[in-house]
Motif scaffolding. Sequence first.
Motif, PDB file in Angstrom:
ATOM      1  N   UNK A  22       3.146 -11.270   5.854  1.00  0.00           N
ATOM      2  CA  UNK A  22       2.160 -10.369   6.464  1.00  0.00           C
ATOM      3  C   UNK A  22       2.352  -8.918   6.045  1.00  0.00           C
ATOM      4  N   UNK A  23       3.584  -8.548   5.687  1.00  0.00           N
ATOM      5  CA  UNK A  23       3.880  -7.175   5.261  1.00  0.00           C
ATOM      6  C   UNK A  23       4.629  -7.245   3.928  1.00  0.00           C
ATOM      7  N   UNK A  24       3.875  -7.349   2.821  1.00  0.00           N
ATOM      8  CA  UNK A  24       4.535  -7.393   1.520  1.00  0.00           C
ATOM      9  C   UNK A  24       5.257  -6.066   1.234  1.00  0.00           C
ATOM     10  N   UNK A  25       6.146  -6.106   0.264  1.00  0.00           N
ATOM     11  CA  UNK A  25       6.987  -4.944  -0.045  1.00  0.00           C
ATOM     12  C   UNK A  25       6.177  -3.679  -0.296  1.00  0.00           C
ATOM     13  N   UNK A  26       5.095  -3.777  -1.059  1.00  0.00           N
ATOM     14  CA  UNK A  26       4.302  -2.568  -1.352  1.00  0.00           C
ATOM     15  C   UNK A  26       3.671  -2.005  -0.080  1.00  0.00           C
ATOM     16  N   UNK A  27       3.324  -2.867   0.841  1.00  0.00           N
ATOM     17  CA  UNK A  27       2.752  -2.423   2.114  1.00  0.00           C
ATOM     18  C   UNK A  27       3.824  -1.742   2.967  1.00  0.00           C
ATOM     19  N   UNK A  28       5.016  -2.304   2.967  1.00  0.00           N
ATOM     20  CA  UNK A  28       6.133  -1.694   3.694  1.00  0.00           C
ATOM     21  C   UNK A  28       6.431  -0.311   3.126  1.00  0.00           C
ATOM     22  N   UNK A  29       6.506  -0.200   1.802  1.00  0.00           N
ATOM     23  CA  UNK A  29       6.809   1.087   1.168  1.00  0.00           C
ATOM     24  C   UNK A  29       5.726   2.125   1.464  1.00  0.00           C
ATOM     25  N   UNK A  30       4.468   1.707   1.430  1.00  0.00           N
ATOM     26  CA  UNK A  30       3.372   2.630   1.749  1.00  0.00           C
ATOM     27  C   UNK A  30       3.465   3.073   3.216  1.00  0.00           C
ATOM     28  N   UNK A  31       3.819   2.150   4.097  1.00  0.00           N
ATOM     29  CA  UNK A  31       3.989   2.492   5.510  1.00  0.00           C
ATOM     30  C   UNK A  31       5.139   3.463   5.717  1.00  0.00           C
ATOM     31  N   UNK A  32       6.234   3.250   4.983  1.00  0.00           N
ATOM     32  CA  UNK A  32       7.382   4.158   5.083  1.00  0.00           C
ATOM     33  C   UNK A  32       6.997   5.559   4.608  1.00  0.00           C
TER      34      UNK A  32
END
Length: 192
Positions: A22-32
């Motif tokens: 549900x939260x791929x790495x690129x999505x996590x990095x963008x959120x960070x």
Amino acid sequence: MPTVFSHIVFPVAAAVALGRARVPTSMLLAGMLATVVPDFDGIAFKLGIPYGGMWGHRGYTHTLGFALVMGLFGLLLARRWQLPKWKAYLWIALCTFSHPVADTLTNGGIAIPLYWPIIETRFFSPWTLVEVSPIAPQRFFTERGAVVIWSEIKVLWMPLMAVAMACFGWRHILEKSRQKMTGQAAQKIPSP
């Protein structure tokens, strides 16, 4: 303000709770990245904009309005993340808004104008349990910096990661249960 290390705990905890699917790495990095963007207003110090002004540190970039604008970047990334646009928008907006909300938990600095320009009041949480971080990097690597990090671990990291791990565990229990039920159903279907 909490340190940059602790602003990122919100998307990290969400990623642990929701899982990599549900939260791929690129999505996590963008959120960070979205969680630290509000502090880019620190450039105001260099431009002579006063601390506490709406265009200075803890000003406009620490508002719900700014978070809603930042959410537009989620629309650009929705296809990459294979998400409906509204979910990608909400992810970036919530990650951004977590920053000023976390800042309300600090015990120093100026209060946060969460709902400016609709409401001009600045807010602190009733629970200001996080030690305010020094802004100057050289002051961060001191005994004061260690006190700040420890308060962030106790108040932000430990509770959020505990909830995230509980959600992670619950999600895996549900998935195992679903797999077990699917397996039992498949066994009951007679073969032709």
